[in-house]
Design a protein around this motif. Structure first.
Motif, short mmCIF file in Angstrom:
data_model
loop_
_atom_site.label_atom_id
_atom_site.label_comp_id
_atom_site.label_asym_id
_atom_site.label_seq_id
_atom_site.Cartn_x
_atom_site.Cartn_y
_atom_site.Cartn_z
N LEU A 1 50.97 7.27 -51.52
CA LEU A 1 51.68 6.15 -52.13
C LEU A 1 53.13 6.09 -51.68
O LEU A 1 53.76 7.10 -51.41
CB LEU A 1 51.64 6.28 -53.66
CG LEU A 1 50.27 6.41 -54.31
CD1 LEU A 1 50.43 6.63 -55.81
CD2 LEU A 1 49.43 5.19 -54.03
N PHE A 2 53.65 4.88 -51.64
CA PHE A 2 55.06 4.63 -51.34
C PHE A 2 55.62 3.89 -52.55
O PHE A 2 55.10 2.83 -52.93
CB PHE A 2 55.18 3.75 -50.09
CG PHE A 2 56.61 3.46 -49.68
CD1 PHE A 2 57.20 4.18 -48.66
CD2 PHE A 2 57.34 2.47 -50.30
CE1 PHE A 2 58.50 3.91 -48.27
CE2 PHE A 2 58.64 2.18 -49.91
CZ PHE A 2 59.23 2.91 -48.89
N VAL A 3 56.65 4.43 -53.18
CA VAL A 3 57.25 3.80 -54.36
C VAL A 3 58.50 3.05 -53.91
O VAL A 3 59.44 3.64 -53.38
CB VAL A 3 57.60 4.84 -55.44
CG1 VAL A 3 58.29 4.17 -56.62
CG2 VAL A 3 56.35 5.59 -55.90
N SER A 4 58.49 1.74 -54.12
CA SER A 4 59.62 0.87 -53.80
C SER A 4 60.33 0.52 -55.10
O SER A 4 59.70 0.06 -56.05
CB SER A 4 59.12 -0.39 -53.10
OG SER A 4 60.18 -1.28 -52.87
N LEU B 1 64.05 10.62 -48.06
CA LEU B 1 64.82 10.39 -46.84
C LEU B 1 65.57 11.65 -46.42
O LEU B 1 66.10 12.37 -47.27
CB LEU B 1 65.82 9.24 -47.06
CG LEU B 1 65.23 7.87 -47.31
CD1 LEU B 1 66.33 6.86 -47.60
CD2 LEU B 1 64.38 7.41 -46.14
N VAL B 2 65.61 11.87 -45.12
CA VAL B 2 66.31 13.04 -44.57
C VAL B 2 67.72 12.61 -44.20
O VAL B 2 67.90 11.69 -43.38
CB VAL B 2 65.56 13.58 -43.33
CG1 VAL B 2 66.32 14.75 -42.72
CG2 VAL B 2 64.13 13.96 -43.68
N TRP C 1 67.76 5.87 -41.68
CA TRP C 1 67.00 5.64 -42.91
C TRP C 1 65.96 4.54 -42.75
O TRP C 1 64.86 4.63 -43.30
CB TRP C 1 67.94 5.35 -44.08
CG TRP C 1 68.75 4.10 -43.95
CD1 TRP C 1 70.01 3.99 -43.42
CD2 TRP C 1 68.37 2.78 -44.32
NE1 TRP C 1 70.43 2.70 -43.44
CE2 TRP C 1 69.44 1.92 -44.00
CE3 TRP C 1 67.25 2.22 -44.91
CZ2 TRP C 1 69.40 0.55 -44.23
CZ3 TRP C 1 67.21 0.86 -45.14
CH2 TRP C 1 68.28 0.04 -44.81
N ARG C 2 66.28 3.49 -42.01
CA ARG C 2 65.35 2.37 -41.85
C ARG C 2 64.07 2.83 -41.15
O ARG C 2 62.96 2.50 -41.55
CB ARG C 2 65.99 1.21 -41.09
CG ARG C 2 65.07 0.01 -40.97
CD ARG C 2 65.77 -1.11 -40.30
NE ARG C 2 66.82 -1.56 -41.21
CZ ARG C 2 67.35 -2.75 -41.23
NH1 ARG C 2 66.96 -3.64 -40.35
NH2 ARG C 2 68.27 -3.08 -42.07
N ASP C 3 64.21 3.62 -40.09
CA ASP C 3 63.05 4.15 -39.38
C ASP C 3 62.20 5.03 -40.29
O ASP C 3 60.97 4.98 -40.25
CB ASP C 3 63.48 4.96 -38.15
CG ASP C 3 64.13 4.10 -37.08
OD1 ASP C 3 63.93 2.85 -37.10
OD2 ASP C 3 64.84 4.67 -36.23
N PHE D 1 60.20 2.72 -42.74
CA PHE D 1 59.06 2.05 -42.09
C PHE D 1 57.96 3.04 -41.74
O PHE D 1 56.77 2.74 -41.90
CB PHE D 1 59.51 1.27 -40.86
CG PHE D 1 60.19 -0.01 -41.20
CD1 PHE D 1 59.58 -0.97 -41.98
CD2 PHE D 1 61.48 -0.27 -40.73
CE1 PHE D 1 60.22 -2.17 -42.30
CE2 PHE D 1 62.12 -1.46 -41.04
CZ PHE D 1 61.48 -2.41 -41.83
N SER D 2 58.32 4.23 -41.29
CA SER D 2 57.31 5.25 -40.98
C SER D 2 56.51 5.63 -42.21
O SER D 2 55.29 5.79 -42.16
CB SER D 2 57.97 6.50 -40.40
OG SER D 2 58.52 6.23 -39.15
N ASN D 3 57.21 5.77 -43.34
CA ASN D 3 56.53 6.13 -44.57
C ASN D 3 55.68 5.00 -45.13
O ASN D 3 54.61 5.23 -45.67
CB ASN D 3 57.53 6.65 -45.61
CG ASN D 3 57.90 8.09 -45.33
OD1 ASN D 3 57.14 8.99 -45.65
ND2 ASN D 3 59.04 8.29 -44.70
#
Length: 75
Positions: A13-16, A50-51, A56-58, A61-63
């Motif tokens: 899951l990705f939580v936005s 995020l690392v 951060w944008r990359d 999108f990867s996640n």
């Protein structure tokens, strides 16, 4: 919410969410964990978020691309 049936793979899951909802998103992450969701992306999670120092944008999108489902938190 109910637990997934035994033997069934659990979705990633990705939580936005808005940063104003960080406290709620953290509680949601914990609740999803108790339901068996072990792979949940939450941007500020120190272990899976995020690392620092990376684009951060990359990372976002990867996640999103790697996720099976998106969870949108709106207030």
């Amino acid at each position: 919410m109910s637990r997934p049936p035994k033997g069934v793979g659990v979705a990633q899951l990705f939580v936005s969410h808005s940063s104003a909802d960080n406290a709620f998103a953290q509680r949601l992450l914990e609740a999803l964990g108790t339901l068996g969701y072990e792979s949940v992306f939450l941007d500020f999670d120190p272990e899976a978020g995020l690392v620092p120092g990376k684009a951060w944008r990359d990372q976002l999108f990867s996640n999103v691309d790697a996720s099976d489902a998106l969870v949108f938190v709106t207030t």
